[in-house]
Design an enzyme around this catalytic site. Structure first.
Site, PDB file in Angstrom:
ATOM      1  CE  LYS A  14      61.015  -7.092 -51.093  1.00  0.00           C
ATOM      2  NZ  LYS A  14      62.239  -7.464 -51.834  1.00  0.00           N
ATOM      3  NE  ARG A  89      65.601  -5.692 -46.870  1.00  0.00           N
ATOM      4  CZ  ARG A  89      64.904  -4.959 -47.744  1.00  0.00           C
ATOM      5  NH1 ARG A  89      63.779  -4.397 -47.379  1.00  0.00           N
ATOM      6  NH2 ARG A  89      65.330  -4.822 -48.977  1.00  0.00           N
TER       7      ARG A  89
HETATM    8  P1  AMP Z   1      64.181  -1.952 -50.573  1.00  0.00           P
HETATM    9  O1  AMP Z   1      63.631  -0.773 -51.287  1.00  0.00           O
HETATM   10  O2  AMP Z   1      63.143  -2.721 -49.801  1.00  0.00           O
HETATM   11  O3  AMP Z   1      65.009  -2.839 -51.465  1.00  0.00           O
HETATM   12  O4  AMP Z   1      65.192  -1.395 -49.460  1.00  0.00           O
HETATM   13  C1  AMP Z   1      66.341  -0.653 -49.796  1.00  0.00           C
HETATM   14  C2  AMP Z   1      67.298  -0.611 -48.627  1.00  0.00           C
HETATM   15  O5  AMP Z   1      66.662  -0.009 -47.492  1.00  0.00           O
HETATM   16  C3  AMP Z   1      67.787  -1.965 -48.117  1.00  0.00           C
HETATM   17  O6  AMP Z   1      68.888  -2.455 -48.863  1.00  0.00           O
HETATM   18  C4  AMP Z   1      68.150  -1.639 -46.678  1.00  0.00           C
HETATM   19  O7  AMP Z   1      69.379  -0.967 -46.605  1.00  0.00           O
HETATM   20  C5  AMP Z   1      67.063  -0.651 -46.280  1.00  0.00           C
HETATM   21  N1  AMP Z   1      65.873  -1.338 -45.706  1.00  0.00           N
HETATM   22  C6  AMP Z   1      64.621  -1.403 -46.237  1.00  0.00           C
HETATM   23  N2  AMP Z   1      63.807  -2.126 -45.458  1.00  0.00           N
HETATM   24  C7  AMP Z   1      64.553  -2.526 -44.399  1.00  0.00           C
HETATM   25  C8  AMP Z   1      64.292  -3.343 -43.251  1.00  0.00           C
HETATM   26  N3  AMP Z   1      63.090  -3.881 -43.019  1.00  0.00           N
HETATM   27  N4  AMP Z   1      65.316  -3.543 -42.377  1.00  0.00           N
HETATM   28  C9  AMP Z   1      66.531  -3.017 -42.573  1.00  0.00           C
HETATM   29  N5  AMP Z   1      66.852  -2.272 -43.636  1.00  0.00           N
HETATM   30  C10 AMP Z   1      65.876  -2.017 -44.556  1.00  0.00           C
END
Ligand code: AMP
Length: 192
Positions: A14, A89
């Site tokens: 992404k 999410r």
């Molecule tokens: P990412 O960098 O998008 O993989 O996000 C890393 C972590 O941030 C995830 O595993 C969640 O713990 C938190 N996180 C990011 N985006 C969200 C979201 N939209 N809702 C809830 N937690 C989020």
């Protein structure tokens, strides 16, 4: 306004595809993961709260995430549109995004689902953990994040199908080939 949701499991690409879309279409980028990591780095209260969830591979509570998203969205000036990376999410987040955009007389133009087989996701994330040192890219937390993806996030596929905004893209293979498919989906949404 071109509002793109880039969707997929952790490690589906992404972030990489978002950067290329931003370059090509000149829209703004919101990565909720990046926003949270910046808060952690700056040692804010929000960062402290977020870290506890992220380290466990769990999602940050919806209400908190929705408020953060709206404030980043409203900070953009003269925006041509936004790519939402890592948000929504959960179904509650998708509903909140729809409402937030409707209030501003906008909507989601397209939801792009980068579909990558599970073994490939594991390999990519473990490699990313070694290269970047991202604390949640270790085998134990990755497994938890994938469980969370399947239980809380993947239901969004059907949700966006019902909304008529869903586009499936095979997220495995050459980066440029995947990007070409992503662009087709975006161009289609622009024409509609
Ligand atoms: P990412 O960098 O998008 O993989 O996000 C890393 C972590 O941030 C995830 O595993 C969640 O713990 C938190 N996180 C990011 N985006 C969200 C979201 N939209 N809702 C809830 N937690 C989020």
């Amino acid at each position: 306004m071109l509002n793109i949701v880039i969707f997929g499991a952790p490690g589906s690409g992404k972030g990489t595809q978002s950067e290329k879309i931003v370059d090509k279409y000149g829209i703004n980028h919101i990565s909720t993961g990046d926003v949270l990591r910046a808060e952690i780095k700056n040692g804010t209260e929000l960062g402290k709260t977020a870290k506890a969830y992220i380290d466990q591979g769990q999602l940050i509570p919806d209400e908190l995430m929705i408020d953060i998203l709206a404030s980043v969205f409203d900070s953009f000036e003269d925006s041509k549109g936004v790519i939402f990376d890592g948000f929504p999410r959960t179904i509650a987040q998708a509903e909140a995004l729809k409402k937030m955009l409707a209030k501003r007389e906008q909507g989601v133009s397209v939801m792009i689902d980068l579909d990558v087989p599970e073994e490939e996701l594991m390999t990519r994330l473990i490699k990313r953990g070694k290269d970047s040192g991202r604390a949640d890219d270790n085998e134990e937390t990755i497994k938890k994040r994938l469980v969370v993806y399947h239980s809380q996030t993947s239901p969004l596929i059907d949700w966006y199908k019902k909304e008529g905004q869903y586009r499936h893209i095979k997220g495995q293979g050459e980066l440029e080939e995947i990007f070409a498919e992503v662009c087709k989906a975006v161009d289609c949404a622009i024409k509609e």
